[in-house]
Design an enzyme around this catalytic site. Structure first.
Site, PDB file in Angstrom:
ATOM      1  N   CYS A 113       3.066   8.288   1.732  1.00 33.61           N
ATOM      2  CA  CYS A 113       3.485   7.292   2.705  1.00 33.61           C
ATOM      3  C   CYS A 113       3.734   5.995   1.944  1.00 33.61           C
ATOM      4  O   CYS A 113       2.826   5.484   1.282  1.00 33.61           O
ATOM      5  CB  CYS A 113       2.403   7.109   3.764  1.00 33.61           C
ATOM      6  SG  CYS A 113       2.811   5.905   5.034  1.00 33.61           S
ATOM      7  N   CYS A 160       4.793  -7.458   7.774  1.00 34.48           N
ATOM      8  CA  CYS A 160       5.699  -6.976   8.823  1.00 34.48           C
ATOM      9  C   CYS A 160       5.771  -8.022   9.924  1.00 34.48           C
ATOM     10  O   CYS A 160       4.777  -8.693  10.230  1.00 34.48           O
ATOM     11  CB  CYS A 160       5.174  -5.652   9.394  1.00 34.48           C
ATOM     12  SG  CYS A 160       6.239  -4.917  10.662  1.00 34.48           S
ATOM     13  N   GLU A 220       0.818  -1.203   0.000  1.00 27.96           N
ATOM     14  CA  GLU A 220       0.000   0.000   0.000  1.00 27.96           C
ATOM     15  C   GLU A 220       0.858   1.263   0.000  1.00 27.96           C
ATOM     16  O   GLU A 220       1.953   1.289   0.555  1.00 27.96           O
ATOM     17  CB  GLU A 220      -0.895   0.032   1.240  1.00 27.96           C
ATOM     18  CG  GLU A 220      -1.887  -1.100   1.314  1.00 27.96           C
ATOM     19  CD  GLU A 220      -2.662  -1.100   2.620  1.00 27.96           C
ATOM     20  OE1 GLU A 220      -2.528  -0.123   3.382  1.00 27.96           O
ATOM     21  OE2 GLU A 220      -3.387  -2.059   2.873  1.00 27.96           O
ATOM     22  N   CYS A 254      -1.857  -2.528  14.734  1.00 27.33           N
ATOM     23  CA  CYS A 254      -1.495  -2.251  13.342  1.00 27.33           C
ATOM     24  C   CYS A 254      -1.946  -3.385  12.431  1.00 27.33           C
ATOM     25  O   CYS A 254      -1.659  -4.556  12.686  1.00 27.33           O
ATOM     26  CB  CYS A 254       0.012  -2.052  13.223  1.00 27.33           C
ATOM     27  SG  CYS A 254       0.574  -1.688  11.546  1.00 27.33           S
ATOM     28  N   HIS A 268       4.247   5.068  21.734  1.00 25.73           N
ATOM     29  CA  HIS A 268       2.914   4.532  22.053  1.00 25.73           C
ATOM     30  C   HIS A 268       2.711   4.034  23.476  1.00 25.73           C
ATOM     31  O   HIS A 268       1.647   3.483  23.780  1.00 25.73           O
ATOM     32  CB  HIS A 268       2.533   3.418  21.076  1.00 25.73           C
ATOM     33  CG  HIS A 268       2.678   3.785  19.628  1.00 25.73           C
ATOM     34  ND1 HIS A 268       2.326   5.017  19.128  1.00 25.73           N
ATOM     35  CD2 HIS A 268       3.165   3.079  18.572  1.00 25.73           C
ATOM     36  CE1 HIS A 268       2.575   5.062  17.823  1.00 25.73           C
ATOM     37  NE2 HIS A 268       3.096   3.911  17.470  1.00 25.73           N
ATOM     38  N   CYS A 296       3.035  -5.389  16.186  1.00 23.83           N
ATOM     39  CA  CYS A 296       2.324  -4.357  16.952  1.00 23.83           C
ATOM     40  C   CYS A 296       0.818  -4.641  16.919  1.00 23.83           C
ATOM     41  O   CYS A 296       0.242  -4.836  15.846  1.00 23.83           O
ATOM     42  CB  CYS A 296       2.622  -2.978  16.384  1.00 23.83           C
ATOM     43  SG  CYS A 296       4.381  -2.549  16.441  1.00 23.83           S
ATOM     44  N   CYS A 333      -2.581   1.797   7.662  1.00 28.95           N
ATOM     45  CA  CYS A 333      -1.621   0.907   7.012  1.00 28.95           C
ATOM     46  C   CYS A 333      -2.060  -0.553   7.117  1.00 28.95           C
ATOM     47  O   CYS A 333      -2.325  -1.049   8.204  1.00 28.95           O
ATOM     48  CB  CYS A 333      -0.246   1.059   7.661  1.00 28.95           C
ATOM     49  SG  CYS A 333       0.478   2.674   7.433  1.00 28.95           S
TER      50      CYS A 333
END
Length: 341
Positions: free
Chosen positions: A105, A112, A92, A119, A216, A116, A333
Site C-alpha cells: 500500500c 491529505c 508511509e 482517517c 462509507h 475524512c 494510514c
C-alpha cells in the site's frame, strides 16, 4: 543548471532526454533497467555504462531515493515503513504478505486535504503531492529492504490519488511497463474518496486497474458527517460516475465500506447500500474501522459486521469482510507519520 528527476521519466521521455545529452539511444534502455528493474540508487552502480556517461548523468540528473525513518514489523508479517523523502517530509508504505504474493500500500501525497473524519492521514492537511519517482521509490526501497518481489499495488496510503492525477497515472504507466517492473495493471488498485470529474477522466484512459471507491455511508447526510467531499460531489453524482465508469471500461468497481459503530452499520444501511449498488458490476469490502487518535469513531462489533454482510448477501450484493493485518503495529494510514510529527 537545475538537475532533473530522471526516475520520473518513462521510457520514451528517457530516450529523448539521453539523446539530448549526447548519449546513444540504447543507453536509455540500460539506464531504465537499472532504475526500474534493478533498483539502482546511484549512477555508479550502472556498470555497463561508461564512466564518462555516468559522470554526465550525475551532472545533469538525480536519482530520487527514500530513507527508512522508522520500521515496524507485525507478528503476522506485515511491515509498516515510515519513509523520509529528500526534502525531509515523511510518508508511509505498508507491505502485506499473502499466499498469492506480496502486496504494498503506497502513498500518493504528503498529507491529505480530503478531511475524512476517521482517517489519520488527513490530520494536519495536505503538504504537497508526491512526484512519480517518490511513489515508485516506495516499491523499490521496500523490495531492496526485504529482498522480496512485490506483485500487487494498492494506492490507498496517505493522500488522495485522484488529487495527484498526473503523477499517479504516470506512475502506473512506468510500474506496468515491460522494460520496468512489468506489474500487471490488473494487480493495481486505486482508491478514491470520490472526485467525480477525475473518475470520468480516469475512465477515458481505459486502464486495466481496479478502481476502489471509499463509500462509507448510504445517505448524503451521513456521508457529509465523515467525508466532506460529499459536499462537492453528492452520492447521486458519485454513483452515476461509477455506473458510467463500468460502462466505459467494462471493469468491476470495488467499494470500501468502513464499519463505524452507531454511524453506518444498521440493517437499514445495508438495504440502502444494496439499492445504491444495483445495476452494475461491483464488490463491497467491509472494513472494521481502525481506531485513530482524535477521532470519535470506533469500529462496529464483530457480530454487527457479520450480520451486515449476511444482509447484503441476501440482497445479492457480493460483500466480504476484510481481514485485518498489522493490528499490533500502527498500520492505519497516517498513524505512524502522525506519531513521528
Amino acid at each position: 543548471m537545475e538537475r532533473v528527476d530522471i526516475k520520473s521519466f518513462d521510457m520514451e521521455q528517457l530516450s529523448e532526454y539521453v539523446v539530448s545529452l549526447g548519449l546513444k539511444s540504447f543507453n536509455a534502455k540500460q539506464i531504465y533497467s537499472w532504475l526500474h528493474q534493478k533498483n539502482a540508487v546511484s549512477f555508479d552502480e550502472m556498470s555497463n555504462i561508461s564512466k564518462q556517461a555516468r559522470e554526465l548523468l550525475g551532472e545533469n540528473c538525480f536519482i530520487t531515493n527514500l530513507e527508512i525513518a522508522q520500521k515496524q514489523v507485525s507478528k503476522d508479517g506485515t511491515i509498516k515503513y515510515l519513509y523520509r523523502l529528500p526534502d525531509g517530509n515523511c510518508i508511509e508504505s505498508v507491505l502485506m504478505k499473502y499466499e498469492h504474493g506480496n502486496s504494498i500500500c503506497v502513498s500518493s501525497q504528503v498529507g491529505c486535504r480530503m478531511g475524512c473524519k476517521f482517517c489519520a492521514s488527513t490530520q494536519g492537511g495536505k503538504v504537497r503531492d508526491l512526484q512519480t519517482s517518490e511513489i515508485l521509490s516506495q516499491i523499490y526501497a521496500t523490495e531492496a529492504d526485504t529482498g522480496e518481489r512485490i506483485s500487487n499495488i494498492v494506492l490507498m496510503g496517505i493522500g488522495e490519488p485522484l488529487d495527484n492525477f498526473d503523477n499517479v497515472i504516470h506512475f502506473i504507466k512506468i510500474i506496468s511497463s515491460k522494460e520496468g517492473k512489468n506489474i500487471s495493471q490488473r494487480s493495481i488498485s486505486l482508491s478514491t474518496c470520490g472526485i467525480v470529474p477525475k473518475i470520468y477522466e480516469l475512465a477515458q484512459l481505459k486502464l486495466g486497474i481496479t478502481l476502489s471507491i471509499s463509500l462509507h455511508a448510504t445517505t448524503n447526510e451521513a456521508r457529509k458527517r465523515t467525508m466532506p467531499v460529499t459536499n462537492a460531489y453528492p452520492l447521486e453524482q458519485l454513483m452515476k460516475a461509477c455506473r458510467d465508469y463500468t460502462k466505459t471500461t467494462g471493469r468491476r468497481i470495488s467499494f470500501e465500506y468502513a464499519m463505524i459503530k452507531g454511524e453506518n452499520d444498521t440493517q437499514e444501511d445495508a438495504v440502502r447500500l444494496s439499492k445504491l449498488l444495483s445495476g452494475f458490476i461491483n464488490h463491497v469490502n467491509l472494513i472494521p474501522v481502525n481506531p485513530v487518535d482524535g477521532s470519535p469513531f470506533t469500529q462496529s462489533d464483530a457480530k454487527i459486521i457479520r450480520d451486515f454482510q449476511h444482509k447484503l448477501t441476501q440482497l445479492n450484493v457480493n460483500a466480504t469482510i476484510r481481514r485485518r493485518l498489522g493490528q499490533d503495529i500502527s498500520a492505519a494510514c497516517g498513524q505512524l507519520r502522525n506519531e513521528h510529527r
